[in-house]
Design a protein around this motif. Sequence first.
Motif, short mmCIF file in Angstrom:
data_model
loop_
_atom_site.label_atom_id
_atom_site.label_comp_id
_atom_site.label_asym_id
_atom_site.label_seq_id
_atom_site.Cartn_x
_atom_site.Cartn_y
_atom_site.Cartn_z
N SER A 43 49.30 21.01 45.02
CA SER A 43 48.04 21.02 44.28
C SER A 43 46.86 20.85 45.24
O SER A 43 45.84 21.54 45.13
CB SER A 43 48.05 19.89 43.24
N PHE A 44 46.99 19.95 46.19
CA PHE A 44 45.94 19.72 47.19
C PHE A 44 45.73 20.98 48.03
O PHE A 44 44.60 21.38 48.31
CB PHE A 44 46.32 18.53 48.09
N GLU A 68 35.59 29.78 48.29
CA GLU A 68 34.16 29.64 47.98
C GLU A 68 33.31 29.75 49.25
O GLU A 68 32.27 30.41 49.26
CB GLU A 68 33.90 28.31 47.28
N ARG A 119 46.35 24.10 47.11
CA ARG A 119 45.70 25.09 46.26
C ARG A 119 44.19 24.82 46.18
O ARG A 119 43.37 25.73 46.32
CB ARG A 119 46.32 25.09 44.86
N ARG A 120 43.82 23.54 45.97
CA ARG A 120 42.40 23.20 45.89
C ARG A 120 41.69 23.48 47.21
O ARG A 120 40.54 23.94 47.23
CB ARG A 120 42.22 21.74 45.48
N THR A 121 42.37 23.21 48.33
CA THR A 121 41.79 23.48 49.64
C THR A 121 41.54 24.98 49.81
O THR A 121 40.47 25.40 50.26
CB THR A 121 42.72 22.96 50.76
N LYS A 122 42.53 25.79 49.43
CA LYS A 122 42.36 27.24 49.53
C LYS A 122 41.23 27.73 48.63
O LYS A 122 40.46 28.61 49.02
CB LYS A 122 43.67 27.96 49.17
N GLU A 123 41.12 27.18 47.43
CA GLU A 123 40.03 27.57 46.53
C GLU A 123 38.67 27.22 47.13
O GLU A 123 37.72 27.99 47.06
CB GLU A 123 40.20 26.90 45.16
N HIS A 124 38.60 26.03 47.74
CA HIS A 124 37.36 25.59 48.38
C HIS A 124 36.99 26.55 49.52
O HIS A 124 35.83 26.94 49.68
CB HIS A 124 37.54 24.16 48.89
#
Length: 185
Positions: A93-94, A104, A96-101
Amino acid sequence: EIVAPLISDQEDEGFGAFNLDEFLAAQGLPVSEAKDQYPNFFSIVDALIGLYERAVEQAKTQFEFTVQVTHEHLEQLDCHPVMGEIERVHLNSFKRRTKEHLAEHRATLQSAILQTAKTQGVPKRRPKFTETSKQILRSWFDAHGTHPYPTEDEKHQLAVATNLTVHQVSTWFYNERPRASKRQK
């Protein structure tokens, strides 16, 4: 025991890899070979990419640190497999959030490059359709005949493969769908 590669070569793409020439070509802008022709534009772009690459390295370092701390924590606890699974889910999950960030950040970088091109007066070229580019687009269209609607990523890949802009690829598909429908009748 050390954690296996924290970010593998295949995953590195999701952690911020950015190919400037591919992006510029897909947008119809001059590629790096034109640095002498547009020195102000490329010096600003180089600075923007430097900022972006620092953000990517920071994210990688933070991710690797989190993985290492979690791994050490699990070793110290000599924990139950269920706890290990919970930690694995947390790390995914972390990640995935890092990749999404970072996605952006990449979008911001791309927008800044396009805005810089406008303010620096860098002309866009309008690539021409060649028989090869039409053949590549037709083959994708035929392979996806039941649903000939490429995603944004697929449009970008097709733009790079055909040396066209993403807009040109989108327009070609928009026009090709009715033509194909008429041919089938």
